[in-house]
Write a protein that holds these residues in place. Sequence first.
Motif, PDB file in Angstrom:
ATOM      1  N   GLY A   1       0.793  -1.229   0.000  1.00 39.43           N
ATOM      2  CA  GLY A   1       0.000   0.000   0.000  1.00 39.43           C
ATOM      3  C   GLY A   1       0.821   1.274   0.000  1.00 39.43           C
ATOM      4  N   ILE A   2       2.099   1.185  -0.313  1.00 40.32           N
ATOM      5  CA  ILE A   2       2.953   2.378  -0.367  1.00 40.32           C
ATOM      6  C   ILE A   2       2.688   3.147  -1.659  1.00 40.32           C
ATOM      7  N   VAL A   3       2.439   2.422  -2.732  1.00 40.09           N
ATOM      8  CA  VAL A   3       2.065   3.031  -4.012  1.00 40.09           C
ATOM      9  C   VAL A   3       0.702   2.472  -4.422  1.00 40.09           C
ATOM     10  N   ASN A   4      -0.075   3.271  -5.132  1.00 37.21           N
ATOM     11  CA  ASN A   4      -1.424   2.859  -5.504  1.00 37.21           C
ATOM     12  C   ASN A   4      -1.488   2.034  -6.774  1.00 37.21           C
ATOM     13  N   HIS A   5      -0.622   2.321  -7.734  1.00 35.07           N
ATOM     14  CA  HIS A   5      -0.690   1.661  -9.030  1.00 35.07           C
ATOM     15  C   HIS A   5       0.711   1.354  -9.537  1.00 35.07           C
ATOM     16  N   LEU A   6       0.789   0.322 -10.354  1.00 33.04           N
ATOM     17  CA  LEU A   6       2.023  -0.015 -11.058  1.00 33.04           C
ATOM     18  C   LEU A   6       1.719  -0.021 -12.551  1.00 33.04           C
ATOM     19  N   TYR A   7       2.596   0.612 -13.330  1.00 32.51           N
ATOM     20  CA  TYR A   7       2.444   0.629 -14.780  1.00 32.51           C
ATOM     21  C   TYR A   7       3.779   0.302 -15.421  1.00 32.51           C
ATOM     22  N   PRO A   8       3.730  -0.346 -16.568  1.00 35.59           N
ATOM     23  CA  PRO A   8       4.976  -0.533 -17.322  1.00 35.59           C
ATOM     24  C   PRO A   8       5.519   0.839 -17.712  1.00 35.59           C
ATOM     25  N   LEU A   9       6.815   0.963 -17.786  1.00 37.87           N
ATOM     26  CA  LEU A   9       7.447   2.244 -18.079  1.00 37.87           C
ATOM     27  C   LEU A   9       6.882   2.896 -19.331  1.00 37.87           C
ATOM     28  N   GLU A  10       6.600   2.103 -20.348  1.00 34.64           N
ATOM     29  CA  GLU A  10       6.106   2.676 -21.607  1.00 34.64           C
ATOM     30  C   GLU A  10       4.682   3.238 -21.484  1.00 34.64           C
ATOM     31  N   LYS A  11       3.946   2.883 -20.424  1.00 32.73           N
ATOM     32  CA  LYS A  11       2.593   3.410 -20.212  1.00 32.73           C
ATOM     33  C   LYS A  11       2.519   4.436 -19.079  1.00 32.73           C
ATOM     34  N   LEU A  12       3.622   4.649 -18.372  1.00 27.62           N
ATOM     35  CA  LEU A  12       3.602   5.497 -17.186  1.00 27.62           C
ATOM     36  C   LEU A  12       3.165   6.924 -17.492  1.00 27.62           C
ATOM     37  N   GLU A  13       3.775   7.549 -18.486  1.00 30.05           N
ATOM     38  CA  GLU A  13       3.425   8.938 -18.805  1.00 30.05           C
ATOM     39  C   GLU A  13       1.962   9.046 -19.228  1.00 30.05           C
ATOM     40  N   GLN A  14       1.515   8.139 -20.063  1.00 30.18           N
ATOM     41  CA  GLN A  14       0.126   8.140 -20.526  1.00 30.18           C
ATOM     42  C   GLN A  14      -0.839   8.028 -19.339  1.00 30.18           C
ATOM     43  N   GLU A  15      -0.550   7.132 -18.408  1.00 29.49           N
ATOM     44  CA  GLU A  15      -1.418   6.940 -17.244  1.00 29.49           C
ATOM     45  C   GLU A  15      -1.370   8.143 -16.302  1.00 29.49           C
ATOM     46  N   ALA A  16      -0.203   8.736 -16.140  1.00 30.23           N
ATOM     47  CA  ALA A  16      -0.082   9.922 -15.292  1.00 30.23           C
ATOM     48  C   ALA A  16      -0.891  11.081 -15.873  1.00 30.23           C
ATOM     49  N   ILE A  17      -0.819  11.266 -17.174  1.00 30.27           N
ATOM     50  CA  ILE A  17      -1.587  12.322 -17.839  1.00 30.27           C
ATOM     51  C   ILE A  17      -3.087  12.043 -17.732  1.00 30.27           C
ATOM     52  N   ARG A  18      -3.477  10.796 -17.935  1.00 29.69           N
ATOM     53  CA  ARG A  18      -4.894  10.426 -17.820  1.00 29.69           C
ATOM     54  C   ARG A  18      -5.437  10.766 -16.436  1.00 29.69           C
ATOM     55  N   PHE A  19      -4.669  10.431 -15.405  1.00 31.36           N
ATOM     56  CA  PHE A  19      -5.108  10.706 -14.036  1.00 31.36           C
ATOM     57  C   PHE A  19      -5.123  12.211 -13.760  1.00 31.36           C
ATOM     58  N   ALA A  20      -4.112  12.929 -14.219  1.00 30.30           N
ATOM     59  CA  ALA A  20      -4.063  14.382 -14.023  1.00 30.30           C
ATOM     60  C   ALA A  20      -5.247  15.064 -14.702  1.00 30.30           C
ATOM     61  N   GLU A  21      -5.602  14.609 -15.902  1.00 26.47           N
ATOM     62  CA  GLU A  21      -6.752  15.181 -16.607  1.00 26.47           C
ATOM     63  C   GLU A  21      -8.051  14.896 -15.857  1.00 26.47           C
ATOM     64  N   LYS A  22      -8.154  13.704 -15.302  1.00 25.07           N
ATOM     65  CA  LYS A  22      -9.342  13.357 -14.517  1.00 25.07           C
ATOM     66  C   LYS A  22      -9.475  14.286 -13.317  1.00 25.07           C
ATOM     67  N   LEU A  23      -8.368  14.524 -12.633  1.00 23.35           N
ATOM     68  CA  LEU A  23      -8.402  15.438 -11.494  1.00 23.35           C
ATOM     69  C   LEU A  23      -8.713  16.866 -11.935  1.00 23.35           C
ATOM     70  N   ALA A  24      -8.089  17.303 -13.014  1.00 22.06           N
ATOM     71  CA  ALA A  24      -8.286  18.667 -13.501  1.00 22.06           C
ATOM     72  C   ALA A  24      -9.725  18.915 -13.927  1.00 22.06           C
ATOM     73  N   ASN A  25     -10.414  17.890 -14.388  1.00 22.93           N
ATOM     74  CA  ASN A  25     -11.798  18.040 -14.838  1.00 22.93           C
ATOM     75  C   ASN A  25     -12.816  17.741 -13.747  1.00 22.93           C
ATOM     76  N   GLY A  26     -12.345  17.442 -12.571  1.00 23.70           N
ATOM     77  CA  GLY A  26     -13.236  17.112 -11.465  1.00 23.70           C
ATOM     78  C   GLY A  26     -13.688  18.341 -10.708  1.00 23.70           C
ATOM     79  N   PRO A  27     -14.481  18.128  -9.682  1.00 25.44           N
ATOM     80  CA  PRO A  27     -14.989  19.235  -8.857  1.00 25.44           C
ATOM     81  C   PRO A  27     -13.917  19.713  -7.872  1.00 25.44           C
ATOM     82  N   ALA A  28     -13.185  20.748  -8.252  1.00 28.59           N
ATOM     83  CA  ALA A  28     -12.028  21.206  -7.482  1.00 28.59           C
ATOM     84  C   ALA A  28     -12.373  21.545  -6.034  1.00 28.59           C
TER      85      ALA A  28
END
Length: 112
Positions: free
Chosen positions: A25-52
């Motif tokens: 439980g130290i980290v929430n998710h694991l991604y292969p290196l080649e998908k890390l940036e894509q997943e980080a951006i996806r999550f950041a966009e989800k937060l940015a579009n949420g109810p701040a």
Amino acid sequence: MGPYRAKELFFSAQPITAETAHEWGIVNHLYPLEKLEQEAIRFAEKLANGPAKAFGLMKKITDQSSTAGLAEILEQEQITQAMMITTDDHLEGVSAFKEKRKPVFNQKQQVL
């Protein structure tokens, strides 16, 4: 992860694998290196579009939960719910749910 496992890590100074960090439980998710940036951006966009405003208040209550008592946290939750139900973001969330569409939140300011 709890204080006992944390102490074990601190005192042993042994490195652990990403898989172990995820399992503990130290980290929430694991991604292969080649998908890390894509997943980080996806999550950041989800937060940015949420109810701040709601996100900010959830963060505040969660941060307080480690030092405040249950009664205090429940009171803060009650106050927060009463405040949030009057926001445009709440109305948008309810409308989007009823209309089976993604909400479009407008209140981008964060309240801490």
